[in-house]
Structure formats: structure tokens, C-alpha cells
Scaffold this motif. Structure first.
Motif, mmCIF file in Angstrom:
data_model
loop_
_atom_site.group_PDB
_atom_site.id
_atom_site.type_symbol
_atom_site.label_atom_id
_atom_site.label_comp_id
_atom_site.label_asym_id
_atom_site.label_seq_id
_atom_site.Cartn_x
_atom_site.Cartn_y
_atom_site.Cartn_z
ATOM 1 N N LYS A 25 2.085 6.119 -7.473
ATOM 2 C CA LYS A 25 2.600 4.773 -7.665
ATOM 3 C C LYS A 25 1.594 3.728 -7.173
ATOM 4 O O LYS A 25 0.800 3.983 -6.273
ATOM 5 N N ARG A 26 1.659 2.557 -7.775
ATOM 6 C CA ARG A 26 0.774 1.457 -7.373
ATOM 7 C C ARG A 26 1.391 0.744 -6.167
ATOM 8 O O ARG A 26 2.056 -0.285 -6.301
ATOM 9 N N LYS A 27 1.142 1.308 -4.989
ATOM 10 C CA LYS A 27 1.711 0.761 -3.757
ATOM 11 C C LYS A 27 0.671 0.074 -2.877
ATOM 12 O O LYS A 27 1.005 -0.474 -1.835
ATOM 13 N N ILE A 28 -0.599 0.107 -3.286
ATOM 14 C CA ILE A 28 -1.662 -0.485 -2.473
ATOM 15 C C ILE A 28 -1.833 -1.952 -2.866
ATOM 16 O O ILE A 28 -2.250 -2.259 -3.985
ATOM 17 N N ILE A 88 -13.514 1.681 -15.814
ATOM 18 C CA ILE A 88 -13.039 3.079 -15.741
ATOM 19 C C ILE A 88 -12.006 3.104 -14.625
ATOM 20 O O ILE A 88 -12.342 3.194 -13.447
ATOM 21 N N THR A 89 -10.740 3.003 -14.971
ATOM 22 C CA THR A 89 -9.697 2.731 -13.979
ATOM 23 C C THR A 89 -9.095 3.983 -13.354
ATOM 24 O O THR A 89 -8.142 3.877 -12.587
ATOM 25 N N ARG A 90 -9.640 5.163 -13.651
ATOM 26 C CA ARG A 90 -9.155 6.361 -12.989
ATOM 27 C C ARG A 90 -9.595 6.368 -11.537
ATOM 28 O O ARG A 90 -10.653 5.874 -11.174
ATOM 29 N N SER A 91 -8.780 6.982 -10.673
ATOM 30 C CA SER A 91 -9.206 7.230 -9.306
ATOM 31 C C SER A 91 -10.318 8.277 -9.319
ATOM 32 O O SER A 91 -10.546 8.958 -10.308
ATOM 33 N N GLU A 241 -3.769 3.624 -7.722
ATOM 34 C CA GLU A 241 -2.667 3.237 -6.847
ATOM 35 C C GLU A 241 -2.776 1.785 -6.386
ATOM 36 O O GLU A 241 -1.940 1.319 -5.619
ATOM 37 N N LEU A 242 -3.803 1.075 -6.848
ATOM 38 C CA LEU A 242 -4.004 -0.318 -6.473
ATOM 39 C C LEU A 242 -3.238 -1.225 -7.424
ATOM 40 O O LEU A 242 -3.350 -1.105 -8.646
ATOM 41 N N GLN A 243 -2.453 -2.113 -6.876
ATOM 42 C CA GLN A 243 -1.705 -3.062 -7.692
ATOM 43 C C GLN A 243 -2.675 -4.029 -8.377
ATOM 44 O O GLN A 243 -3.564 -4.587 -7.738
ATOM 45 N N ASP A 244 -2.489 -4.224 -9.688
ATOM 46 C CA ASP A 244 -3.310 -5.149 -10.478
ATOM 47 C C ASP A 244 -4.800 -4.961 -10.166
ATOM 48 O O ASP A 244 -5.470 -5.880 -9.664
#
Length: 488
Positions: A25-28, A88-91, A241-244
Motif C-alpha cells: 500500500k502507498r502509506k509513505i 520507472i515507478t517499480r520499487s 509505497e510512496l504516495q504520489d
């Protein structure tokens, strides 16, 4: 390279929105991101590295310039990573970028070295540093026993692993709190040093630019300075997991890097206001020598501050390492089980436990610090490869979405500096370079045997599937839903 299929565990977490909707989840938040960068960079380096920088240059002025340039260099790299992280938005950080640019073999080799040396060694050394300083107040007249330090380091690793397994928010709260604590410690050091300057103690700045200007020694000074800035790219390992992320990744970089650079430079100004060059060189931990002169009976608080700093550093490294291994597993470069996440807590429990166990294993190595010599060049090479990949992708895929596009001169300057850091040590330490290359290349037969050709016998695969199902039931983990893969 898999470890079997999943069992029928289903998520019942209301936050998922549906049964079975399991993913990170994007909780950061932006604040969490800033704390993660600052908290990972500020570990033991600023309390120890000033000695290395000054010992190389023998000059107060040149030392301060090296600290400024080390911050500028790290900022240039972070700006390049802002473009990479938003296109490249993958972790996974370097692993993800090298995969997209240069393919699976190059990415696997980077992952291979990270698993064997870079990540567990970094975590173990920071944990040992935490334990050493945390135990110091109880042994004021002598060094703490080696077994006590290793036991305390193990407790630190296990405790933070448990917290990260239980909740991303708890892990981020620890990061926020300990980042604030270490910044407070450095602010106290800075204000104390500035007060000393105001009171007229400026003699250490007389003839500030007299010293050693040999290029070789100055370069060694940069190694010490850049060591203290290590971790500037760690937010890129958790972009999923980073918001926006398109807005918050570059924002976090622009906030964190100038802040860290300013704090580091001012801390060194404070150190030099109080300590002479001889005192600086004779102290392995400059902050402790500073505290002994300025804080009197409160000197015992300095090791506590260093312990707080390194504790937060362990948390940041543990958090990002687990995401690197999770992404590698999703791409088939590690056993599938490492990509599973808890069905309710949405945390990558298997990769966190693997990260912890690999670090605990190194606690049994007699001199784990020697492993640093084998991966320094490889680490900078992987960073250079990521930035070179960014330039290559501009040519190969010009239409790739790039919310942020840095001026081309920035990655070129950064690559020149990186290659200097990679090539410079070869004449001085050829054996370390050779061992680092051999460790990296040892991953080639592993890649072709177990990933490309998949030579594992069917009987062994079935045993791994059974083991996966058992562990999956024990840990209550499931395969995550992924929005994209690197090879898609």
C-alpha cells in the motif's frame, strides 16, 4: 526460479477494498520520505568520517570544501534518480533501472552482489556501530565486550525486523522519531560549536588552507565524505509505497539533500571550532572527542545520540533492502516466496526475515568490516550503470513518460565522478578489485543454471513447493497483486 505456488489464503483486510486484493500500500507520505532519506544518510558517518576527511587533507578549509562537494555530488545523483524513479515507478532502485535499461542478466548480477555482500554487510556494520555506542555508557573505562556488542546488534536487527513485519506505519514512525532525534543531536553540536566560535575560539581556522593537496589524498578524503552521504538513493527502492511518487519523490530529494549537506558542513565547522587537527586525527569518533571537551559530565550523552542515529539507520536499510529482494523475486530472480506479503498487514514478511537472517549470519564473521573493501567499487559501478541506463533509455525509448527530465549535463558530470571513484582505487588495491569482480561474475553461472535454463530437478521443485506452502501457512502470506513487471 520459484519455490512453488500459493495456498488458498485470502485477504480479509477491509482496506483492500475486495477479497484477495493484496499488494503493498502507498502509506509513505512526503514527510516519511524525507525522514527515510535523512535517517538513512545520517548514520554513524557524520560522527566518524570527519576524521578520515581531515587525515587525508590535513587542511580545515579543504576538508570543508570536500564536505560541500560531497553533498553537491550526492544531490546530482539524487536528481538523476528522481528522473529514473518517476519514469520507472517499480520499487527496487538500481535493480529495477538496470533491468529496464540493460536486461535481466545485468540486473541479476547487481542483485547477486547486493544479497551476498552489500546489503547484509551494510546492515550488520550499522547495527554493530549502534550496539557499540549503546553499550559505551555502561563501560566508561574500557571497550564493551565483543560478545555483548554482537548480541545487542542481533537484538536490534530482530526488533526492527519484527516492527517492519507488523506495520509499515510503525516502521515509518520509528524512522520519523529517530531522524528527529539525530537531527536534534547534530543541532546541539552545531550550536555548541558556533557558540565557541562567537566566544573567540577561532585559532583552529588560522591558515585554514595549509595542508596536503596531493590528488591521491584528496580523493581518499572524498571517499570518507561520500561514505557519510551513503543512502541518498534509498527512497527509490520503495517508490511503489510512496504516495504520489511523481510529486513526492523529487520533493523529498530537494528537501532532504540540501538539509543533510547543510547540517554536515555546519557540524564540521563546529568540530573544527573545538578540536585541533591533532585531536581530530587521534579520535576515531570525532563526536565523542567533541563531547568530552564541551559537555563535561554530560559527555555520556554523545554515545547515546550516536546510538539513536545508527538505530534509525538500521531501520531504513532494513526497510529498503526487503523491497529490493521483493522486486527481484517478482521478476523471477529470487525464490517466489520472497515476493509474498502478509495477507492482512500488507508487509513483505518473507523478504524482511531473509534480510534479517543474512545480516545475523555476518555477525559470526570475525572481521565483517573487511567486506567493505570488496564492494565499494561495485556499489559505485551499479549507481553509474543506473544513470548510464537513464541516458541509454532516452535514446532507446524517447517516448517513455518522463515527468522529470534533468539537464543532460547533470548525469554526464555524475558519471565522470562515478567512474573516477570506480577506477581510482584499482592501482592502490588491485586485490580488492579482483575479488569484487570475481564475486560479481560468480553470479553468471547461477543465473544461467537456475534462471535462464532452470536446471533444478522436478523432484527438488516439488520439495520447494511443499516447503513454500508450509511457510506460507505459518506466516500467513500470499502472492501480491502487481500493477506491472519490469519485463512487461
Amino acid at each position: 526460479m520459484t519455490m512453488g505456488s500459493s495456498t488458498e489464503i485470502k485477504s480479509t483486510n477491509p482496506s483492500d477494498g475486495s477479497i484477495g486484493g493484496v499488494k503493498l500500500k502507498r502509506k509513505i507520505t512526503l514527510l516519511n520520505g524525507v525522514a527515510l532519506i535523512i535517517g538513512t544518510i545520517i548514520g554513524s558517518g557524520i560522527f566518524v568520517s570527519p576524521t578520515g576527511v581531515y587525515s587525508a587533507t590535513k587542511s580545515v578549509g579543504v576538508s570543508l570544501i570536500i564536505w560541500c562537494l560531497s553533498g553537491a555530488f550526492s544531490t546530482l545523483g539524487a536528481l538523476c534518480y528522481a528522473e529514473l524513479g518517476t519514469s520507472i515507478t517499480r520499487s527496487g532502485g538500481d535493480y529495477a533501472y538496470i533491468y529496464v535499461a540493460f536486461g535481466p542478466l545485468a540486473a541479476f548480477l547487481m542483485l547477486w552482489v547486493s544479497i551476498l555482500i552489500i546489503r547484509p554487510t551494510t546492515q550488520t556494520i550499522v547495527a554493530l556501530t549502534f550496539a557499540d555506542y549503546a553499550a559505551k555508557p555502561f563501560f566508561p573505562e574500557c571497550d564493551p565486550p565483543a560478545y555483548a556488542i554482537r548480541l545487542l546488534a542481533a537484538v536490534c536487527l530482530c526488533l526492527l525486523t519484527a516492527v517492519n513485519c507488523l506495520s509499515v506505519r510503525w516502521a515509518m514512525r520509528i524512522q520519523d522519531v529517530f531522524t528527529a532525534a539525530k537531527l536534534l543531536a547534530l543541532v546541539i553540536i552545531i550550536l555548541t560549536g558556533l557558540y565557541s566560535l562567537i566566544m573567540g575560539n577561532t585559532h583552529n581556522y588560522d591558515k585554514a588552507f595549509r595542508g596536503n593537496f596531493d590528488l591521491t589524498d584528496i580523493a581518499l578524503g572524498f571517499y570518507s565524505g561520500l561514505f557519510a552521504f551513503g543512502g541518498w538513493n534509498f527512497l527509490n527502492f520503495v517508490t511503489e509505497e510512496l504516495q504520489d511518487p511523481y510529486r513526492n519523490l523529487p520533493r523529498a530529494i530537494w528537501i532532504a539533500l540540501p538539509m543533510v549537506t547543510s547540517v554536515y558542513v555546519l557540524a564540521n565547522v563546529a568540530y573544527f571550532a573545538v578540536l585541533s587537527g591533532i585531536e581530530m586525527e587521534s579520535s576515531p569518533a570525532v563526536a565523542v572527542a567533541f563531547g568530552a571537551k564541551m559537555f563535561g559530565s554530560f559527555n555520556s550523552l554523545v554515545p547515546v545520540f550516536v546510538a539513536l542515529s545508527t538505530f534509525g539507520g538500521v531501520n531504513g536499510i532494513l526497510f529498503t533492502s526487503s523491497r529490493l529482494f521483493l522486486t527481484g523475486s517478482q521478476e523471477g530472480h529470487l525464490p517466489e516466496f520472497f515476493s509474498y506479503i502478509h495477507a492482512e498487514r500488507m508487509t513483505p514478511v518473507p523478504s524482511l526475515i531473509f534480510t534479517c537472517l543474512s545480516s545475523l549470519a555476518l555477525l559470526f564473521v570475525k572481521d565483517v568490516y573487511t567486506l567493505i573493501n570488496y564492494y565499494g567499487q561495485i556499489l559505485w559501478f551499479s549507481v553509474a550503470a543506473s544513470v548510464a541506463g537513464m541516458l541509454y533509455l532516452r535514446y532507446k525509448e524517447p517516448n517513455m513518460p518522463r515527468p522529470i527530465r534533468v539537464n543532460t549535463i547533470i548525469p554526464i558530470l555524475f558519471l565522470i565522478a562515478c567512474m573516477f571513484l570506480v577506477l581510482f582505487p584499482i592501482p592502490r588495491q588491485p586485490l580488492y578489485t579482483l575479488i569484487g569482480i570475481l564475486i560479481t561474475l560468480s553470479g553468471v553461472p547461477v543465473y544461467y543454471s537456475f534462471i535462464k535454463w532452470d536446471i533444478l530437478p522436478d523432484k527438488s521443485k516439488k520439495k520447494l513447493e511443499m516447503a513454500t506452502k508450509v511457510l506460507q501457512s505459518i506466516m500467513y502470506v500470499v502472492p501480491p497483486e502487481t500493477e506491472q513487471t519490469l519485463h512487461s
